[in-house]
Every structure is written in C-alpha cells, then in structure tokens.
Design a protein around this motif. Structure first.
Motif, mmCIF file in Angstrom:
data_model
loop_
_atom_site.group_PDB
_atom_site.id
_atom_site.type_symbol
_atom_site.label_atom_id
_atom_site.label_comp_id
_atom_site.label_asym_id
_atom_site.label_seq_id
_atom_site.Cartn_x
_atom_site.Cartn_y
_atom_site.Cartn_z
ATOM 1 N N ILE A 91 0.869 -1.183 -0.058
ATOM 2 C CA ILE A 91 0.107 -0.140 -0.044
ATOM 3 C C ILE A 91 0.869 1.369 0.034
ATOM 4 N N GLY A 92 0.340 2.129 -0.592
ATOM 5 C CA GLY A 92 0.877 3.659 -0.255
ATOM 6 C C GLY A 92 0.041 4.937 -0.058
ATOM 7 N N ALA A 93 -1.013 4.521 0.627
ATOM 8 C CA ALA A 93 -1.781 5.708 1.106
ATOM 9 C C ALA A 93 -2.623 5.057 2.245
ATOM 10 N N VAL A 94 -2.937 6.115 3.253
ATOM 11 C CA VAL A 94 -3.698 5.390 4.462
ATOM 12 C C VAL A 94 -5.006 4.712 4.121
ATOM 13 N N GLU A 95 -5.764 5.313 3.221
ATOM 14 C CA GLU A 95 -7.019 4.799 2.894
ATOM 15 C C GLU A 95 -6.946 3.188 2.380
ATOM 16 N N GLU A 96 -5.820 3.189 1.811
ATOM 17 C CA GLU A 96 -5.551 1.602 0.965
ATOM 18 C C GLU A 96 -5.536 0.566 2.227
ATOM 19 N N ALA A 97 -5.350 0.923 3.493
ATOM 20 C CA ALA A 97 -5.264 -0.170 4.458
ATOM 21 C C ALA A 97 -6.426 -0.841 4.632
ATOM 22 N N ALA A 98 -7.491 -0.155 4.774
ATOM 23 C CA ALA A 98 -8.815 -0.725 4.823
ATOM 24 C C ALA A 98 -9.182 -1.627 3.654
ATOM 25 N N VAL A 99 -8.889 -1.013 2.403
ATOM 26 C CA VAL A 99 -9.425 -1.860 1.223
ATOM 27 C C VAL A 99 -8.528 -3.047 1.329
ATOM 28 N N ALA A 100 -7.192 -3.111 1.694
ATOM 29 C CA ALA A 100 -6.424 -4.516 1.649
ATOM 30 C C ALA A 100 -7.206 -5.289 2.527
ATOM 31 N N LEU A 101 -7.617 -4.727 3.922
ATOM 32 C CA LEU A 101 -8.212 -5.689 4.849
ATOM 33 C C LEU A 101 -9.403 -6.266 4.200
ATOM 34 N N ARG A 105 4.670 1.834 1.606
ATOM 35 C CA ARG A 105 5.543 2.887 0.710
ATOM 36 C C ARG A 105 5.364 4.205 1.386
ATOM 37 N N THR A 106 6.059 4.710 2.225
ATOM 38 C CA THR A 106 5.919 5.860 2.985
ATOM 39 C C THR A 106 6.214 7.199 2.179
ATOM 40 N N GLU A 123 6.988 15.513 12.126
ATOM 41 C CA GLU A 123 6.730 14.229 12.798
ATOM 42 C C GLU A 123 5.440 14.012 13.062
ATOM 43 N N ASP A 124 4.455 14.976 13.479
ATOM 44 C CA ASP A 124 3.004 14.774 13.531
ATOM 45 C C ASP A 124 2.536 14.259 12.348
ATOM 46 N N ASP A 125 2.792 14.745 11.358
ATOM 47 C CA ASP A 125 2.341 14.248 9.968
ATOM 48 C C ASP A 125 2.598 12.674 9.848
ATOM 49 N N HIS A 126 3.728 12.457 10.055
ATOM 50 C CA HIS A 126 3.995 10.948 9.996
ATOM 51 C C HIS A 126 3.174 10.296 10.895
ATOM 52 N N LEU A 127 3.322 10.594 12.083
ATOM 53 C CA LEU A 127 2.515 9.965 13.204
ATOM 54 C C LEU A 127 0.999 9.646 12.859
ATOM 55 N N ALA A 128 0.527 10.824 12.532
ATOM 56 C CA ALA A 128 -0.828 10.479 12.356
ATOM 57 C C ALA A 128 -1.177 9.504 11.240
ATOM 58 N N ALA A 129 -0.564 9.370 10.101
ATOM 59 C CA ALA A 129 -0.819 8.452 8.993
ATOM 60 C C ALA A 129 -0.206 7.137 9.689
ATOM 61 N N TYR A 130 0.749 6.922 10.003
ATOM 62 C CA TYR A 130 1.121 5.453 10.683
ATOM 63 C C TYR A 130 0.235 5.082 11.646
ATOM 64 N N ALA A 169 4.607 5.405 16.782
ATOM 65 C CA ALA A 169 3.370 4.465 16.627
ATOM 66 C C ALA A 169 3.566 3.219 16.813
ATOM 67 N N SER A 170 4.647 2.524 17.317
ATOM 68 C CA SER A 170 4.802 1.074 17.469
ATOM 69 C C SER A 170 4.237 0.503 18.663
ATOM 70 N N PRO A 171 3.860 1.005 19.764
ATOM 71 C CA PRO A 171 3.333 0.237 20.889
ATOM 72 C C PRO A 171 2.044 -0.295 20.536
ATOM 73 N N GLY A 172 1.706 -1.471 20.817
ATOM 74 C CA GLY A 172 0.441 -2.367 20.637
ATOM 75 C C GLY A 172 0.313 -2.828 19.283
ATOM 76 N N HIS A 173 1.282 -2.564 18.410
ATOM 77 C CA HIS A 173 1.326 -3.195 17.043
ATOM 78 C C HIS A 173 2.512 -3.969 16.634
ATOM 79 N N ASP A 174 2.291 -4.729 15.369
ATOM 80 C CA ASP A 174 3.397 -5.503 15.123
ATOM 81 C C ASP A 174 4.273 -4.573 13.900
ATOM 82 N N LEU A 175 4.729 -3.758 14.274
ATOM 83 C CA LEU A 175 5.066 -2.818 13.167
ATOM 84 C C LEU A 175 6.836 -3.189 12.865
#
Length: 369
Positions: free
Chosen positions: A191-201, A212-213, A226-233, A296-302
């Motif tokens: 994926i290469g966008a936030v909205e694509e995660a839900a589509v993949a699922l 692809r960041t 940093e906040d831009d990155h964090l919100a997306a991740y 963004a990593s706590p609680g996830h398998d990043l």
C-alpha cells in the motif's frame, strides 16, 4: 527542463506563449508515442493532460470537467487522468476508448473502480451517438452495439455469473491461503496511502508487506512533520490492529523527485543519490520519520525496512540512526514497542551477493524484483 527550453526557444522567435507551449507539448507527446515500450507510449496521454491544464491557465479558461447526468458508458478517444478524476464514479457503468492499452490510465482506473473497460477499439467507436444502447464485456474485450433481446439476455446471465463468482471470492478473502500440498502462504498487501489499508483488509490481506511511505513526501511544498508522519502511521496501524505492517523508510529520488529537497541532477538517478543515501546524508529528515514510526509502534506489530541498502556499512549506519531515534523518543517520555523487527530491501546486486552477511544483521529481507 527540455520541454520548457523548447517552449522558450519558440517564444524567443516571436511565437506567442500559448502556441509555443502547445507545440512543445505535442512534440514530446509524439516522441513518447514512437517508443516501443507500451507503458512509455501510454505516458503520452499524461504529457498532453498536464500540458492542457497549463494551457487552460495561460488562456484564462477553467478546466472542462466531464458531466454525467445519469448512469452511462463513457466513450472517448482516450481519457486523461484529470478527466477521469472529475467523473462521478457512481454514474460510470463502463469505459470504451478508441486508443490506449492495458497500461493506460483508463484501464488502470477502471480496474481500481471495478468497472468494465475495453480500450484500443479504434476510431469507429467515436461515431456512436449519445443514447445508443451498448453492452460492454471487459473480460472478453468486446462491446455490442444495439444488442437484440437474446444477446442482452445472454450478457445478463454472464454478468450474473461473474457477480456471483466475485461474491464467493470476497466471502473467502479472509480464509487462510493453503496450497494443495498443505503449505500455508501468508498473503499481505502493498500500500501507499492511509485509505488503502482498509481496502487491503476488505480483500483478505493478513498484513502489510510493504508500506511505501513516499506518499508523505510527494505532492507537497515542504517536508512532512513528525506529527504528519505519526498521524498516517497510527491510522494505518489502527486498521491493521495486531497484523504485521512493514514500513519502508523513504525511498525518494529516482522516479520520485521531491522539489523541496533540491536533489541534484544525475545521469542515472535510479542508482544515484536516493533512498537510504539521502536518509543517511540528511539525518535530520531521517530522524523525523524514525521517531514517528517508533512512537506509533506500541501495541502493534510494526516492522521497519530500509531501502536500497548496498553495503554493510549503510545497514549499520541506518540501524544506528534508528537506535538514536529510539533514545530520543524514550527520553521524551513516549513508549516504544519492546520488540521491533528491522529488515532491508534486496534490490541492488551487492545486496544479493552479500546476502549471507546481511542476514546476520537483519531480521528479514524483502526482495525487490
């Protein structure tokens, strides 16, 4: 640059700016159309699309969007990206174009939207009048004009069968992928966008094999914060819950230029100053992304992956930057996942040749084909 030069030369000869620009656009689009590679030939439409939008500004006219007052089959010589973007998706029944091929924007967008499309039909299709009844079979690559009752009935039966098959496949999307000899295969998404995660699922992805960041760096005038990155991740990880997500650090340069970084012009930018080389030489930029990933990593398998690694020294330097970012995040009082896998792309010859050495210093590889 060559495009601008050609237009400027014409202006210097006394040609008005609008005509000079239009001629330059057509010159380069025609050159692309002569290339043997079908993907590159299809890019001629992109050049004309961008050129047309610039010309609209030059002559002071608004861009003409496509209107659909009712559900319709869209028939055109070809469709530019900006034209497709202006279409109301819900009213598009299918696409038919006189030109184009499997790599044209029409074909790509039709697939993404789940719409039937037949491209490269020839100019005869442009003679069809508005209101003509048309059946479009994207699977067979054919259209039927003014179909009789029997043909319409047969078409309806084929469409029904296709829809039932699609529904069955969607229903089984979440089932484990097991081969006939009982081997379990993990199926993950790119994926290469936030909205694509839900589509993949929705389509059964068991995780993200490549995030692809670069989308965070492109189509903007300044570097993401940093906040831009964090919100997306966080948005992506929230959707994927406990499923694995492999985030590739920025792979910019080459075919992904970023104007605000003042990247130098190179004869071969694909193997030049790009990806991990930019990250290591611009540590302040790299640190922003790494800190956000760690936060963004706590609680996830990043999992974090470095692109275009060519030497052990590069890998070790990237890991050192990650460790430096970890200390900064924890010192600021933010939690970080206790276990975070670190991998690398194997996409240059030296990485393949030295794979045994790299394997001792990474948790995983991703093969860039």
């Amino acid at each position: 640059a060559a495009l601008l030069r050609k237009a400027q030369q014409a202006i210097d000869r006394g040609v008005n700016a609008e005509a000079a620009w239009a001629d330059a656009i057509e010159f380069f689009a025609s050159q692309l159309e002569q290339l043997p590679d079908p993907t590159l030939r299809a890019r001629a439409a992109d050049v004309r699309d961008v050129g047309g939008r610039v010309l609209d500004h030059l002559v002071g006219r608004g861009a003409a969007g496509l209107r659909l007052d009712e559900p319709s089959v869209v028939i055109s010589r070809d469709l530019a990206p900006s034209q497709i973007a202006s279409l109301p998706v819900a009213r598009v029944l299918a696409f038919c174009t006189a030109e184009g091929g499997p790599t044209s924007h029409t074909a790509i967008l039709a697939k993404a939207w789940g719409k039937p499309a037949v491209v490269g039909l020839g100019t005869a299709v442009l003679e069809l009048r508005d209101g003509t009844a048309v059946l479009v079979d994207g699977t067979r690559g054919e259209i039927v004009i003014d179909p009789d009752e029997q043909t319409t009935r047969e078409f309806s039966q084929r469409r029904g069968a296709a829809e039932r098959q699609a529904a069955t496949e969607r229903g089984a999307a979440g089932d484990p992928a097991i081969t006939r000899d009982h081997r379990r295969v993990e199926v993950v998404a790119n994926i290469g966008a936030v909205e694509e995660a839900a589509v993949a699922l929705q389509h059964g992805a068991e995780g993200i094999g490549l995030l692809r960041t670069e989308f965070l760096y492109l189509s903007r005038r300044t570097a993401p914060t940093e906040d831009d990155h964090l919100a997306a991740y966080e948005a992506i990880l929230r959707v994927m819950a406990s499923r694995p997500v492999i985030a590739r650090t920025m792979d910019i340069g080459g075919d992904k230029p970023v104007p605000y970084l003042d990247l130098p012009k190179e004869a071969n930018p694909f193997l030049g100053w790009r990806a991990i080389r930019i990250s290591l030489q611009r540590p302040e930029l790299f640190a922003v992304q790494l800190r956000a990933l760690l936060r963004a990593s706590p609680g996830h398998d990043l999992r974090i992956m470095f692109p275009m690694i060519a030497s052990i020294d590069e890998l070790r330097a990237a890991k050192a930057e990650l460790e430096r970012a970890r200390r900064a995040v924890t010192s600021a009082g933010h939690p970080v996942a206790a276990r975070l896998q670190v991998g690398m792309m194997v996409e240059v010859p030296s990485a393949a040749v030295l794979a045994d050495q790299f394997a001792r210093e990474t948790d995983f590889f991703s093969i860039g084909t």
